[in-house]
Design a protein around this motif. Structure first.
Motif, PDB file in Angstrom:
ATOM      1  N   PRO A   4      -0.595  -5.753  -9.167  1.00  0.00           N
ATOM      2  CA  PRO A   4      -0.580  -6.176 -10.564  1.00  0.00           C
ATOM      3  C   PRO A   4       0.261  -5.241 -11.415  1.00  0.00           C
ATOM      4  CG  PRO A   4      -2.818  -6.149  -9.660  1.00  0.00           C
ATOM      5  CD  PRO A   4      -1.927  -5.461  -8.679  1.00  0.00           C
ATOM      6  N   ALA A   5       0.511  -5.673 -12.619  1.00  0.00           N
ATOM      7  CA  ALA A   5       1.425  -4.923 -13.476  1.00  0.00           C
ATOM      8  C   ALA A   5       0.886  -3.557 -13.828  1.00  0.00           C
ATOM      9  CB  ALA A   5       1.704  -5.722 -14.754  1.00  0.00           C
ATOM     10  N   ARG A   6      -0.442  -3.411 -13.923  1.00  0.00           N
ATOM     11  CA  ARG A   6      -0.996  -2.141 -14.384  1.00  0.00           C
ATOM     12  C   ARG A   6      -1.744  -1.407 -13.279  1.00  0.00           C
ATOM     13  NH1 ARG A   6       0.200   0.328 -18.984  1.00  0.00           N
ATOM     14  NH2 ARG A   6      -1.970   0.953 -19.299  1.00  0.00           N
ATOM     15  N   THR A   7      -1.468  -1.704 -12.033  1.00  0.00           N
ATOM     16  CA  THR A   7      -2.185  -1.009 -10.965  1.00  0.00           C
ATOM     17  C   THR A   7      -1.537   0.316 -10.649  1.00  0.00           C
ATOM     18  OG1 THR A   7      -0.890  -2.240  -9.381  1.00  0.00           O
ATOM     19  CG2 THR A   7      -3.085  -3.083  -9.877  1.00  0.00           C
ATOM     20  N   CYS A   8      -2.258   1.070  -9.837  1.00  0.00           N
ATOM     21  CA  CYS A   8      -1.798   2.401  -9.480  1.00  0.00           C
ATOM     22  C   CYS A   8      -0.811   2.327  -8.337  1.00  0.00           C
ATOM     23  CB  CYS A   8      -2.989   3.262  -9.073  1.00  0.00           C
ATOM     24  SG  CYS A   8      -4.380   3.123 -10.201  1.00  0.00           S
ATOM     25  N   LEU A  46       1.549   7.754  -7.441  1.00  0.00           N
ATOM     26  CA  LEU A  46       1.215   9.132  -7.744  1.00  0.00           C
ATOM     27  C   LEU A  46       2.339   9.736  -8.576  1.00  0.00           C
ATOM     28  CD1 LEU A  46      -0.222  10.500  -4.405  1.00  0.00           C
ATOM     29  CD2 LEU A  46      -1.427   9.907  -6.488  1.00  0.00           C
ATOM     30  N   LEU A  47       1.974  10.337  -9.671  1.00  0.00           N
ATOM     31  CA  LEU A  47       2.954  11.021 -10.505  1.00  0.00           C
ATOM     32  C   LEU A  47       2.905  12.495 -10.136  1.00  0.00           C
ATOM     33  CD1 LEU A  47       4.969  10.921 -12.806  1.00  0.00           C
ATOM     34  CD2 LEU A  47       3.094  11.234 -14.414  1.00  0.00           C
ATOM     35  N   LEU A  48       3.951  12.968  -9.495  1.00  0.00           N
ATOM     36  CA  LEU A  48       3.977  14.353  -9.051  1.00  0.00           C
ATOM     37  C   LEU A  48       4.459  15.249 -10.178  1.00  0.00           C
ATOM     38  CD1 LEU A  48       5.503  13.927  -5.502  1.00  0.00           C
ATOM     39  CD2 LEU A  48       3.124  13.868  -6.232  1.00  0.00           C
ATOM     40  N   LEU A  49       3.711  16.288 -10.431  1.00  0.00           N
ATOM     41  CA  LEU A  49       4.075  17.241 -11.475  1.00  0.00           C
ATOM     42  C   LEU A  49       4.255  18.617 -10.868  1.00  0.00           C
ATOM     43  CD1 LEU A  49       1.552  16.238 -14.273  1.00  0.00           C
ATOM     44  CD2 LEU A  49       3.927  15.564 -14.073  1.00  0.00           C
ATOM     45  N   CYS A1034      -5.508   6.201 -17.716  1.00  0.00           N
ATOM     46  CA  CYS A1034      -6.661   6.768 -17.003  1.00  0.00           C
ATOM     47  C   CYS A1034      -6.211   7.554 -15.788  1.00  0.00           C
ATOM     48  CB  CYS A1034      -7.624   5.666 -16.586  1.00  0.00           C
ATOM     49  SG  CYS A1034      -8.252   4.678 -17.944  1.00  0.00           S
ATOM     50  N   SER A1035      -5.199   8.371 -15.914  1.00  0.00           N
ATOM     51  CA  SER A1035      -4.699   9.149 -14.780  1.00  0.00           C
ATOM     52  C   SER A1035      -5.761  10.120 -14.283  1.00  0.00           C
ATOM     53  CB  SER A1035      -3.436   9.914 -15.188  1.00  0.00           C
ATOM     54  OG  SER A1035      -2.429   9.014 -15.580  1.00  0.00           O
ATOM     55  N   ARG A1036      -5.686  10.425 -12.971  1.00  0.00           N
ATOM     56  CA  ARG A1036      -6.638  11.347 -12.349  1.00  0.00           C
ATOM     57  C   ARG A1036      -5.884  12.490 -11.694  1.00  0.00           C
ATOM     58  NH1 ARG A1036     -10.562   8.420  -8.222  1.00  0.00           N
ATOM     59  NH2 ARG A1036     -11.574  10.474  -8.292  1.00  0.00           N
ATOM     60  N   LEU A1037      -6.333  13.702 -11.949  1.00  0.00           N
ATOM     61  CA  LEU A1037      -5.821  14.867 -11.243  1.00  0.00           C
ATOM     62  C   LEU A1037      -6.640  15.077  -9.972  1.00  0.00           C
ATOM     63  CD1 LEU A1037      -5.523  17.340 -14.249  1.00  0.00           C
ATOM     64  CD2 LEU A1037      -3.636  16.197 -13.107  1.00  0.00           C
ATOM     65  N   PHE A1038      -5.977  15.535  -8.912  1.00  0.00           N
ATOM     66  CA  PHE A1038      -6.746  15.908  -7.725  1.00  0.00           C
ATOM     67  C   PHE A1038      -6.017  17.013  -6.993  1.00  0.00           C
ATOM     68  CE2 PHE A1038      -3.857  12.987  -5.591  1.00  0.00           C
ATOM     69  CZ  PHE A1038      -3.703  13.537  -4.327  1.00  0.00           C
ATOM     70  N   HIS A1039      -6.796  17.756  -6.220  1.00  0.00           N
ATOM     71  CA  HIS A1039      -6.270  18.825  -5.376  1.00  0.00           C
ATOM     72  C   HIS A1039      -6.902  18.668  -4.001  1.00  0.00           C
ATOM     73  CE1 HIS A1039      -4.697  22.961  -4.601  1.00  0.00           C
ATOM     74  NE2 HIS A1039      -5.626  22.883  -3.660  1.00  0.00           N
ATOM     75  N   ALA A1040      -6.095  18.775  -2.956  1.00  0.00           N
ATOM     76  CA  ALA A1040      -6.577  18.660  -1.580  1.00  0.00           C
ATOM     77  C   ALA A1040      -6.177  19.896  -0.802  1.00  0.00           C
ATOM     78  CB  ALA A1040      -6.017  17.409  -0.911  1.00  0.00           C
ATOM     79  N   CYS A1061      -8.149   2.374 -12.413  1.00  0.00           N
ATOM     80  CA  CYS A1061      -7.817   3.154 -11.229  1.00  0.00           C
ATOM     81  C   CYS A1061      -8.378   2.538  -9.952  1.00  0.00           C
ATOM     82  CB  CYS A1061      -8.339   4.594 -11.361  1.00  0.00           C
ATOM     83  SG  CYS A1061      -7.128   5.705 -12.127  1.00  0.00           S
ATOM     84  N   GLU A1062      -9.025   1.419 -10.059  1.00  0.00           N
ATOM     85  CA  GLU A1062      -9.524   0.763  -8.868  1.00  0.00           C
ATOM     86  C   GLU A1062      -8.351   0.228  -8.040  1.00  0.00           C
ATOM     87  OE1 GLU A1062     -12.328  -2.190  -9.906  1.00  0.00           O
ATOM     88  OE2 GLU A1062     -13.805  -0.776 -10.690  1.00  0.00           O
ATOM     89  N   ALA A1063      -8.406   0.452  -6.756  1.00  0.00           N
ATOM     90  CA  ALA A1063      -7.317   0.028  -5.876  1.00  0.00           C
ATOM     91  C   ALA A1063      -7.905  -0.636  -4.640  1.00  0.00           C
ATOM     92  CB  ALA A1063      -6.465   1.233  -5.468  1.00  0.00           C
TER      93      ALA A1063
END
Length: 1171
Positions: A4-8, A46-49, A1034-1040, A1061-1063
Motif C-alpha cells: 500500500p501507499a503508506r506501508t513500511c 528502513l531509513l538508515l541514519l 510512526c517510525s521506530r528505532l531499533f538496535h540489534a 507499522c503493521e506489516a
C-alpha cells in the motif's frame, strides 16, 4: 505481496537482496552504505541514519528519555553474555566433566571411525544379505518353470480336487454376503493353526502356503484350479529355502492369472469393505513382469463421449497409470479435432508416484466436446514417442487409445510413422455401451502388434487395463536367460504387515512348447518375489559408534533412498512405493547433487562439504561440516553412503573389566538413588535380546534393572558395547553430581534444573523433582538440544516449543523453563571428540526479571535509575518497558525472553507472531536468512471430492438447433445423452466413496501430500546495528546485537504506537505446497555451459534383446530442477479430486486360456484385420 501507499519498506545494507528503493524522506545513505538490490519490493522500508544521530531522536511520549545509544546497548549485551557464561561455568560443569573423563581414562578406550573401511564393510554385508535372497529366488523360479512344464492341463478339474489354504476364508466366512457363504463352505479349504512370529509381526504356519485370489476372479474357474494344482508343489521349495536361510521373510509367487501363493501361511489382512488387492497391480509384480516402456495414452473427448462413458474413460486411464513403475515413461493427451496434453507435461516423463498423481488429477478435468479426430491423436502420440531429445526408456513403445468408437482407421498415419517395422504397439479400448462398429479399432490394434479390449462397464476396467502386460512379456520370454535378472524394487509398504520392505523379483517363464520341435510358449507365468525388511538392512549398519549426527544412507538408480534417517513416511499406501529422493531427504545443494550423481553412476568417493542441516524438530537450520563417503553395493541396484561429522571421527568404548566397579556404577541407576544423585533417563536401546521395550522410560528402566539382575554386562545375549558405555556414563555423570551440582543452590541463580546427556545413552537431571517436567527425548541421539549442541559451539538456548494455534504457556509453579546446553569437547592424545552435552534449565519468569535488570542503567542491585524532569536520560529495558521493547531471539527466530510481561506466555513462538514489523526488519537487514524446503512425506486431511465429471455436470448439453433437427435424435450424441441420464441415475453410486468404507479406511482419512517448510537462521551480520523502521509518522528505532558464544540476538526497539507499522508476517510454519516432483521432467542445468539439458539416461535395469532395446542402459538419472514447476502445480487445475477406486463388478470372471500351443490373439503378427 502488493505494498500500500503508506506501508513500511526497507533498504538492505547486508548481503545483496531484493528491497524497495531508498526512501525519499530523511537523510540519504552515506558513501559506505550498500545500494539496494534490484528485484521485487519488500513490504518494509528502513531509513538508515548515521549512528551518532540515532540517540538524538527521542521516543514519542517520553520527553525526558532518549533511545539508548549504541555503546549502551553493547554494554547491556556484555552484561548478558557475562551472566550467561558465569552461570554455565558454575553449574554446567563443562570443565569439571572434562576432568572427570581424564580421571577415569583407564576405564575406556578411544576408537576411530575409518569411513572408507566402514562403508565398504557395510556394503559387503548388505550384498551378502541380498545375495542369499537372490539364490533363493533363482531356486524358486527354476522350480516353478519345471513344475508348470510337467503339469498337464485338466479341463474337467473341480474345486473338490484341490486342497489349499484360502487366506481370505476366515474373513469371508464372517461376511454373510461372501461367495463362500452363498455356495457353502468347501471341504477343499484347509483350516490351520498359527503361532505368533516376531520376525513377520504376524501369526504364521510354516507347514503350508497360503493362497489369495482377487475378489473379481471366480475361484472355481478352470484356469484358477489348474493354477492352484501346479503351484502346490512350490510348498516344498519354500520350506527348503527357509531351512537353508532361516532369515527369509515372505516368499511369494504372483501368477499372471491373479493368484498369489505365499509362504509361510498367514490369514489375509482384509479391509473392512471389499478387498481390491490384486498381485498384478503390486509395484514389485509390475517391475518384474515387463520391460521398461514408453507409453502415450490418448483419450477421445469428442462430444459423443460424455456421461458414463467419460467417467469410465477417466477411471480407466487412472487404472492404466497404476500399471506403470519408475522404469517407465508416460504422457497423457486428450483429442477431438486436435490433440493436447491433459497436464503441463509436454513430453514423456518418468512414471513415478508424483507424476502419476498429476496425471490422475488432470484427467478428472477432461470435458467432452467437438468431433472425433483419430488422426490428430495418433500423430501427437507418435511425435511424443519419436522425440529423442528427452529421457525415456527406449525399450517397449506403445500407444493406448481410449474411445467410444469411430470409423476412421488412420492407415496413412501408421504407414507414415510405424510401418513396416511396427516398433510401436497400439492398444485400443472401446469404452462404454454403444452401437458403433468396433472393426476399425480391432484393425488398428492387430495391424500394429497390439490388442483390442472392450470396457463396457466399471467391472471390466481393472482386468482389461492390465492384460497388455502379457503382451509385453513376449520379448522377455524370447530373450530367455538374458532377460531373467533379479531386480530390487523401490521401498514400499508390505500388504501383510512387515512395514517398509524392498522385494527381489524374478520373472517366471512358460517353457511349454506348441508341439514337438516347435517354439516355446511366449507367455510369462508370473513373478517370484522375496521380501527384505528395511529394519533387517538397518541392523547391518553401525548405530551408535557414529555419534548423534552420523548416519548411513543408501540410494537406488533413481536417486530414491533405501536407507536414510529422514525416511519417515507419515502415511503409507500399499498400492504405491515410497519414493523419497536423496535431495529431498536432505537440504539440497550443489555438492549433494554431485554426490548423488556419482552414486547413481556406480562410483566410489569421499568429499568433505559445508552444508545446511535441519534440526530434528524442524525448527532450526545449522551450517555444519560433514564428511561424505560412498561406494556401490555390488550385484545390486544400490549405492551406500556414510555421513560423519569431523567430531565423530573418534568415539569412546568403555572397558569395565572390574565387576565391583560395574556393580557400583549400576547402583546409580536404581530409583532409590535418584533423590540424592538426580533422576536418570536411559536411552531405549536394544541392550539385550530379552529386554522388553516400552515407550514409558520409567517402565523401560524397570525392565532393564530386572534383566540386569539375571545377566551380566558381558553376557552373550547382550550388546556389550552398549551396556558397558551405559554403565560407564552412569558413573561419570554421578561424579558430576558429586563434584558440582550437589553443593550448589540452584534457586540462587533461578535455575529449575541442571542436566547432562551422553553418547552412552544416559540423561541425568538434577534435582530429582525436575524430572517431572522433563519433556526431552530420553534417547540423546533423538533429542534436538543434544544434536544441535554438538554441531554448534557455545551455549545453545532452546525455548519451549509453542504452536501459534495452541493455547499460551501456563506460567504456574515455575514449571516453564528454557534449556541452555553446550557440548563437552575432549582432547586426549591429539584426538578430539564430543561425548556429552551439559546444560541448565532457566526459570522463565525469574530470568525475564533478571533480563530487565541486566539491560538497564542500574548502578546498584536494588536501585533503578532515576531521571528527573530537568535531566535527560537514556531509556532502559526496566524503567521504560512501556516505551521500550527488549527481547532475546534465538537463531531460529523464536522468542526467548522479553521485558514485556504480557509476552512471557508467547516465549517459544516465532517472533513474527509477536512483532511482525520488527521481525521483518531484522530479516531485511540480513540478521536472518530464510531457507525453504519441502516435505514430501507429509500427511494431509483429504479434500472433499469434487463433482467434475459427475453425471449432472458432465452431461452433453444440446442446443436448441439440435433439438429442432430430426437427424440429431438418431445421432450418437442423442444416444449418449440418454445413456448418461439412465446410467447416471442407476449406477451413480459406483463412482462415489462409501461413507462407511471411508470411515474405516486410513487412506480416506488422510493422504500423502507435499508441505512447504520455512526455517530461518542467522545471516552474515555479526556486528551491532542501528536502524529506523520508517512508518510515516510512526517510525521506530531499533538496535540489534548478536550475543557472543550463544545463539541469541539481543534486540532493543521502540514499541509501535500506531497501526501504520503493521506489516505482513513472515511465516515459519508448514504450509501446503504446489511443488512438483523433482524428476517430473528430468531436466537439469549443465554446469559448464549453463544450458538447460535433459538427462541422457535410460531406466533400463536389465539386459534386453537387441530387437527390443535401442540404446544401452545407463545408471544415471538425476535432475536438479523442473521447467514445469512454474506452470504445472497440483492446484493449477481447480477441483481435481480423484475418487476412491470403484468396486469391481462381482460377476466378472476370467475365462480359461486357449489350449496349449494356440498363440494368443495379441501375439499374431497380423498386418491386416479381416472382419
Amino acid at each position: 505481496m502488493a505494498v500500500p501507499a503508506r506501508t513500511c519498506g526497507a533498504s538492505r545494507p547486508g548481503p545483496a537482496r531484493t528491497a524497495l528503493p531508498w526512501p525519499r524522506r530523511g537523510p540519504q545513505p552515506g558513501p559506505g552504505a550498500r545500494p539496494p538490490a534490484s528485484g521485487p519490493p519488500r513490504p518494509l522500508l528502513l531509513l538508515l541514519l548515521p549512528l551518532p544521530l540515532l540517540p538524538l531522536l527521542a521516543a514519542p511520549g517520553a520527553s525526558a528519555y532518549s533511545f539508548p545509544q549504541q555503546h549502551t546497548v553493547q554494554h547491556w549485551a556484555r552484561r548478558l553474555e557475562q551472566e550467561i557464561d558465569g552461570v554455565m561455568r558454575i553449574f554446567g560443569g563443562v570443565q569439571q566433566l572434562r576432568e572427570i573423563y581424564k580421571d577415569n581414562r583407564n576405564l575406556f578406550e578411544i576408537q576411530e571411525n575409518e569411513p572408507q573401511k566402514l562403508v565398504e564393510k557395510v556394503a559387503g554385508d548388505i550384498e551378502s544379505l541380498l545375495d542369499r535372497k537372490v539364490q533363493a529366488l533363482k531356486r524358486l523360479a527354476d522350480a516353478a518353470e519345471n513344475f508348470q512344464k510337467a503339469h498337464r492341463w485338466q479341463d474337467n478339474i473341480k474345486e473338490e480336487d484341490i486342497v489349499y489354504y484360502d487366506a481370505k476364508a476366515d474373513a469371508e466366512l464372517d461376511d454373510p454376503e461372501s461367495e463362500d457363504m452363498e455356495r457353502g463352505s468347501k471341504a477343499s479349504t484347509l483350516r490351520l493353526d498359527f503361532v505368533e512370529d516376531s520376525n513377520f509381526k504376524n501369526k504364521v504356519n510354516y507347514s503350508y502356503t497360503a493362497v489369495q485370489i482377487p475378489t473379481d476372479i471366480y475361484k472355481g474357474s478352470t484356469v484358477i484350479l489348474n493354477e492352484l494344482n501346479w503351484t502346490e508343489a512350490l510348498e516344498n521349495v519354500f520350506t527348503e529355502n527357509r531351512r537353508q536361510d532361516p532369515t527369509l521373510l515372505w516368499q511369494v509367487f504372483g501368477s499372471a492369472t491373479g493368484v498369489t501363493r505365499y509362504y509361510p501361511a498367514t490369514p489375509w489382512r482384509a479391509p473392512k469393505k471389499i478387498d481390491l488387492y490384486d498381485v498384478r497391480r503390486r509395484p514389485w509384480y509390475i517391475q518384474g513382469a515387463s520391460s521398461p516402456k514408453d507409453m502415450v495414452i490418448i483419450v477421445d473427448v469428442s462430444g459423443s463421449v460424455s456421461g458414463l462413458t467419460l467417467k469410465l474413460m477417466k477411471t480407466s486411464v487412472c487404472e492404466m497409470l497404476d500399471t506403470l513403475s519408475d522404469d517407465d515413461y508416460v504422457n497423457v493427451a486428450s483429442f477431438n479435432e486436435k490433440a493436447q496434453p491433459v497436464s503441463c507435461f509436454t513430453h514423456l516423463v518418468q512414471a513415478n508416484v508424483r507424476n502419476k498423481k498429476v496425471f490422475k488429477e488432470a484427467v478428472q478435468g477432461m470435458v467432452a466436446k467437438g468431433t472425433t479426430g483419430y488422426k490428430a491423436g495418433f500423430e501427437y502420440a507418435f511425435d511424443q514417442l519419436q522425440n529423442s531429445n528427452i529421457t525415456r526408456a527406449n525399450c517397449n513403445k506403445m500407444i493406448m487409445m481410449f474411445t467410444d468408437g469411430g470409423e476412421d482407421r488412420v492407415q496413412d498415419v501408421f504407414e507414415k510413422y510405424n510401418w513396416p517395422n511396427r516398433t510401436v504397439r497400439v492398444f485400443t479400448f472401446s469404452v462404454g455401451q454403444h452401437n458403433y462398429d468396433v472393426t476399425p479399432l480391432q484393425w488398428m490394434a492387430c495391424a500394429n502388434k497390439g490388442y483390442y479390449f472392450e470396457i463396457p462397464s466399471i467391472g471390466a476396467i481393472r482386468i482389461n487395463t492390465q492384460e497388455y502386460l502379457d503382451v509385453l512379456g513376449r520379448p522377455m520370454v524370447l530373450a530367455g536367460k538374458e532377460a531373467k535378472q533379479v531386480q530390487w524394487t523401490n521401498v514400499y509398504e508390505d500388504a501383510l504387515g512387515l512395514g517398509l520392505v524392498v522385494t527381489g523379483t524374478l520373472p517366471v517363464f512358460n517353457l511349454t512348447q506348441d508341439g514337438p520341435g516347435e517354439k516355446k510358449n511366449q507367455l510369462i507365468l508370473g513373478v517370484m518375489g522375496i521380501d527384505v525388511a528395511l529394519n533387517d538392512i538397518k541392523k547391518l549398519t553401525p548405530n551408535y559408534t557414529l555419534g548423534a549426527n552420523g548416519y548411513v544412507f543408501a540410494i537406488d538408480l533413481n536417486g530414491y533412498v533405501l536407507l536414510h534417517p529422514n525416511l519417515k513416511p507419515q502415511t503409507t499406501n500399499f498400492r504405491e512405493p515410497v519414493t523419497l529422493d536423496f535431495l529431498d531427504a536432505e537440504l539440497e545443494d550443489e555438492n549433494k547433487e554431485e554426490i548423488r550423481r556419482s552414486m547413481i553412476d556406480g562410483y566410489k568417493g569421499h568429499k568433505q562439504i559445508r552444508t545446511l542441516v535441519k534440526s530434528l524438530d524442524e525448527r532450526y537450520i545449522d551450517e555444519v561440516l560433514r564428511n561424505y563417503t560412498w561406494v556401490p553395493i555390488r550385484s545390486t541396484n544400490y549405492s551406500l553412503g556414510l555421513v560423519l561429522p569431523p567430531y565423530s571421527t573418534f568415539y569412546l568404548q568403555a572397558n569395565l573389566s572390574d565387576q565391583i566397579l560395574q556393580v557400583k556404577y549400576f547402583e546409580f541407576l536404581l530409583p532409590s538413588s535418584f533423590e540424592s544423585e538426580g533422576h536418570v533417563f536411559i536411552a531405549p536401546r536394544e541392550y539385550c535380546k530379552d529386554l522388553n521395550a516400552s515407550d514409558n522410560n520409567t517402565e523401560f528402566l524397570k525392565n532393564f534393572i530386572e534383566l540386569m539382575e539375571k545377566v551380566t554386562p558381558d553376557s552373550k545375549q547382550c550388546n556389550n558395547f552398549l551396556l558397558h558405555n551405559l554403565i560407564l556414563d552412569t558413573g561419570i555423570t554421578q561424579q558430576l553430581v558429586e563434584r558440582v551440582w550437589r553443593d550448589q543452590d540452584l534457586n540462587t541463580y533461578s535455575l529449575l534444573a541442571v542436566f547432562a546427556a551422553t553418547d552412552g545413552g544416559i540423561t541425568r537431571v538434577f534435582p530429582n523433582k525436575a524430572a517431572e517436567d522433563w519433556t526431552e527425548n530420553p534417547e540423546p541421539f533423538n533429542a534436538s538440544f543434544y544434536r544441535r549442541s554438538l554441531d554448534n559451539r557455545g551455549y545453545i538456548f532452546k525455548p519451549p516449543h509453542q504452536d501459534v494455534l495452541l493455547r499460551p504457556l501456563e506460567l504456574e509453579n515455575d514449571t516453564v523453563g528454557i534449556l541452555v546446553s553446550t557440548a563437552v569437547e575432549l582432547s586426549l592424545g591429539g584426538r578430539t571428540l564430543r561425548p556429552a552435552v551439559v546444560g541448565v534449565k532457566l526459570d522463565l519468569e525469574a530470568w525475564a526479571e533478571k533480563f530487565k535488570v541486566l539491560a538497564s542503567n542500574r548502578t546498584h542491585q536494588d536501585q533503578p535509575q532515576k531521571c528527573g524532569p530537568s535531566s535527560h536520560c537514556e531509556m532502559d529495558c526496566e524503567v521504560n518497558n512501556e516505551d521500550l521493547l527488549c527481547v532475546l531471539i534465538d537463531d531460529g527466530g523464536f522468542l526467548v525472553l522479553s521485558n514485556q510481561n504480557h509476552q512471557w506466555d508467547q516465549v517459544g513462538r516465532f517472533f513474527s507472531e509477536v512483532d511482525a514489523n520488527l521481525m521483518l526488519a531484522l530479516y531485511n537487514n540480513s540478521f536472518y536468512t530464510r531457507k525453504e524446503s519441502y516435505d514430501y512425506q507429509a500427511a494431509c486431511a483429504p479434500q472433499p471430492p469434487g463433482n467434475l465429471g459427475a453425471a449432472p455436470r458432465g452431461v452433453f448439453v444440446p442446443t436448441i438447433a439440435d433439438f429442432l433437427n430430426l437427424a440429431w435424435w438418431t445421432s450418437a450424441a442423442a444416444w449418449s445423452l440418454f445413456q448418461q441420464l439412465l446410467y447416471g441415475l442407476i449406477y451413480h453410486s459406483w463412482f462415489q466413496a462409501d461413507p462407511a468404507e471411508a470411515e474405516g479406511n486410513p487412506e480416506a482419512r488422510e493422504s500423502s501430500c507435499v508441505m512447504k517448510q520455512t526455517q530461518y537462521y542467522f545471516g552474515s551480520v555479526n556486528a551491532s546495528y542501528n536502524a529506523i523502521i520508517d512508518c510515516g509518522n510512526c517510525s521506530r528505532l531499533f538496535h540489534a546485537q548478536r550475543l557472543t558464544n550463544t545463539n541469541l540476538l539481543f534486540v532493543v526497539a521502540e514499541k509501535p504506537l500506531c497501526s501504520q507499522c503493521e506489516a505482513g508476517r513472515l511465516l515459519q510454519k508448514e504450509t501446503h505446497s504446489q511443488r512438483m516432483a523433482r524428476s517430473s521432467a528430468n531436466w537439469y542445468r549443465d554446469r559448464d555451459t549453463g544450458e538447460v539439458r535433459t538427462s541422457a539416461s535410460t531406466t533400463t535395469r536389465r539386459k534386453i534383446p537387441q530387437t527390443a532395446a535401442a540404446e544401452p542402459p545407463s545408471r544415471r538419472r538425476w535432475a536438479s530442477w523442473s521447467p514445469c514447476s512454474c506452470c504445472c502445480s497440483w492446484a493449477c487445475l481447480p477441483g481435481r479430486s480423484l475418487k476412491s477406486t470403484p468396486t469391481p463388478h462381482a460377476a466378472s470372471k476370467r475365462q480359461p486360456p486357449p489350449a496349449p500351443g494356440l498363440p494368443a490373439f495379441a501375439l499374431l503378427p497380423a498386418p491386416h484385420f479381416t472382419p
